[in-house]
Design a protein around this motif. Structure first.
Motif, PDB file in Angstrom:
ATOM      1  N   GLU A  20       2.151   1.721  -8.856  1.00 10.93           N
ATOM      2  CA  GLU A  20       1.557   0.467  -9.306  1.00 10.93           C
ATOM      3  C   GLU A  20       1.532   0.357 -10.830  1.00 10.93           C
ATOM      4  N   CYS A  21       2.131  -0.708 -11.353  1.00 12.36           N
ATOM      5  CA  CYS A  21       2.086  -1.065 -12.770  1.00 12.36           C
ATOM      6  C   CYS A  21       2.784  -2.417 -12.909  1.00 12.36           C
ATOM      7  N   GLU A  80       0.813  -1.209   0.000  1.00 12.59           N
ATOM      8  CA  GLU A  80       0.000   0.000   0.000  1.00 12.59           C
ATOM      9  C   GLU A  80       0.852   1.266   0.000  1.00 12.59           C
ATOM     10  N   ALA A  91       1.793   2.144  -3.566  1.00 12.66           N
ATOM     11  CA  ALA A  91       0.718   2.018  -4.554  1.00 12.66           C
ATOM     12  C   ALA A  91       0.786   3.083  -5.640  1.00 12.66           C
ATOM     13  N   ALA A  92       1.396   4.213  -5.369  1.00  8.83           N
ATOM     14  CA  ALA A  92       1.480   5.276  -6.380  1.00  8.83           C
ATOM     15  C   ALA A  92       2.294   4.848  -7.592  1.00  8.83           C
ATOM     16  N   PRO A 121      -8.774   8.345 -13.644  1.00  7.77           N
ATOM     17  CA  PRO A 121      -8.171   8.837 -12.395  1.00  7.77           C
ATOM     18  C   PRO A 121      -7.097   7.914 -11.818  1.00  7.77           C
ATOM     19  N   ASP A 122      -7.284   6.594 -11.897  1.00 10.49           N
ATOM     20  CA  ASP A 122      -6.323   5.687 -11.283  1.00 10.49           C
ATOM     21  C   ASP A 122      -4.994   5.643 -12.025  1.00 10.49           C
ATOM     22  N   LEU A 123      -4.939   6.204 -13.237  1.00  9.96           N
ATOM     23  CA  LEU A 123      -3.684   6.228 -13.988  1.00  9.96           C
ATOM     24  C   LEU A 123      -3.140   7.645 -14.164  1.00  9.96           C
ATOM     25  N   GLN A 124      -3.691   8.598 -13.430  1.00  8.51           N
ATOM     26  CA  GLN A 124      -3.167   9.960 -13.472  1.00  8.51           C
ATOM     27  C   GLN A 124      -2.045  10.103 -12.444  1.00  8.51           C
ATOM     28  N   ARG A 125      -0.983   9.363 -12.719  1.00  7.63           N
ATOM     29  CA  ARG A 125       0.215   9.333 -11.867  1.00  7.63           C
ATOM     30  C   ARG A 125       1.401   9.588 -12.783  1.00  7.63           C
TER      31      ARG A 125
END
Length: 400
Positions: free
Chosen positions: A66-67, A60, A63-64, A131-135
């Motif tokens: 994550e890929c 966790e 998590a930023a 949103p979950d891939l706006q990193r």
């Protein structure tokens, strides 16, 4: 050059997780290639896919990042005492005296592909990633290095090398220079590349992908098999007269002949191999095993074999191990360095899997069968697009 001690090393490939999985598969001539089952519309080819990535989410706190690529990096980092060796180096020298140098060719581009495939529209009517891939960091080549810096706590120089298929061989050279210059005392080096649409369909568009398992140096070879992998090594300045496995030389060159084809006379490859031997202070005849780049494409194998035959005696045992793992691109350098280290550790000089009929254009150095014999010196060749070449020499402490 002064030797660099290898405190720990590991690879995670289609053969399994960790060094013993690699060594066991090599010894048993058990390959890891399977029919392509990656993506919604699989290309008709064979791939080296790592099991367990889908079941290994990042902790966790990470998590930023994550890929798929960073998941494989995390999985590979847990093997063979790597983290313990790294923590010991940090304890001895301090976190700011340990470098992080890793290689990749496509990094986490798979996450970017997913972002485009799932693109939405924002409040202003503009297309945007979900949103979950706006990193943003995940969509850069430095995604891997940035992730590992946060995952390990290492605070020395942090670099991501992206020179195509030579990437995670060149990290050894980069780390050696940092250590020899006194910038750091130790380094975590390695590389990770994962399967994605851009790799599979991109290489296929270049006409380089075979519909069958790859057959390096075989007379009827017709292209490569792609794979994914991750691996690492912990390097540290060696004490005088220290025993154990060591990095003893490196050679780098760039022949810049063509975007994807090597120089037809193998000039860059020859320069890299000669420089690596010179830094190690050994003659070509001292090398017991050479892990070839050997991608199984018609031009690459013939040119590399010609360069090897011009430099090394007939007694050299040279082979390509891509029939086991597939071509793991930016991770090939670390994976095949691990295979060279296994040859030094166990005396297992691997042959070439899937290949049966030697190309008559290749010299006697190219071997299809295993040999079991001790050797004091092993090499690894990794050559990338654009003519970016790297050769590494590994030895045992005290070897003369």
């Amino acid at each position: 050059m002064p030797p660099i001690a290898i405190r720990a090393f590991s690879a995670t490939t289609a053969l399994g997780h960790g060094v013993e999985a690699q060594a066991g598969a090599l010894a048993a001539r058990r390959g890891g290639l399977r029919r392509n089952d990656f993506g919604p519309s699989p290309l008709p080819t064979w791939i080296g896919r790592v099991d367990g990535i889908e079941d290994t989410p990042l902790p966790e706190a990470l998590a930023a990042w994550e890929c798929r690529n960073n998941r494989l990096a995390w999985l590979a980092l847990q093997q063979d005492g790597l983290r313990e060796a790294l923590e010991a180096a940090v304890s001895r020298h301090g976190a700011d005296r340990v470098a992080l140098v890793v290689g990749t060719s496509t990094s986490s581009i798979g996450a970017s592909e997913e972002g485009y495939a799932r693109a939405t529209v924002d409040a202003q009517g503009q297309p945007c990633f979900p949103p979950d891939l706006q990193r943003p960091m995940v969509h850069t080549l430095h995604s891997l290095g940035d992730f590992l810096q946060h995952a390990t706590g290492v605070r020395g120089p942090c670099m991501t090398v992206a020179t195509a298929c030579s990437s995670s061989a060149k990290v050894f050279a980069q780390a050696a220079r940092l250590i020899h210059a006194g910038v750091v005392d130790a380094a975590l080096v390695g590389g990770v590349d994962t399967l994605c649409g851009s790799v599979l369909f991109g290489f296929n568009a270049l006409g380089l992908v075979s519909a069958e398992p790859c057959r390096p140096f075989d007379a009827s070879r017709d292209g490569l098999s792609l794979g994914e992998a991750g691996g690492f090594a912990v390097l540290e300045r060696a004490a005088p007269d220290e025993d154990g496995l060591q990095l003893r030389g490196y050679g780098e060159s760039s022949d810049a002949h063509h975007m994807s084809a090597p120089h037809p006379e193998g000039l860059g490859a020859t320069l890299a191999m000669r420089d690596a031997l010179a830094r190690a202070g050994i003659d070509p005849g001292a090398v017991g095993y050479l892990n070839l780049h050997g991608t199984s494409t018609p031009a690459n194998d013939a040119i590399e074999a010609r360069a090897v035959a011009a430099l090394f005696p007939d007694s050299l045992h040279a082979s390509s191990t891509k029939g086991w793992t597939g071509h793991t691109l930016g991770a090939a350098g670390i994976v095949e360095s691990v295979f060279a280290l296994i040859a030094l550790r166990d005396g297992l000089l691997p042959g070439t899997l899937n290949s049966a009929t030697p190309d008559p254009a290749c010299g006697p150095q190219i071997r299809f069968d295993h040999v079991q014999r001790p050797t004091a010196w092993a090499m690894n060749n990794s050559f990338g697009f654009g003519g970016n070449n790297c050769s590494l020499v590994f030895g045992k402490g005290g070897a003369a």
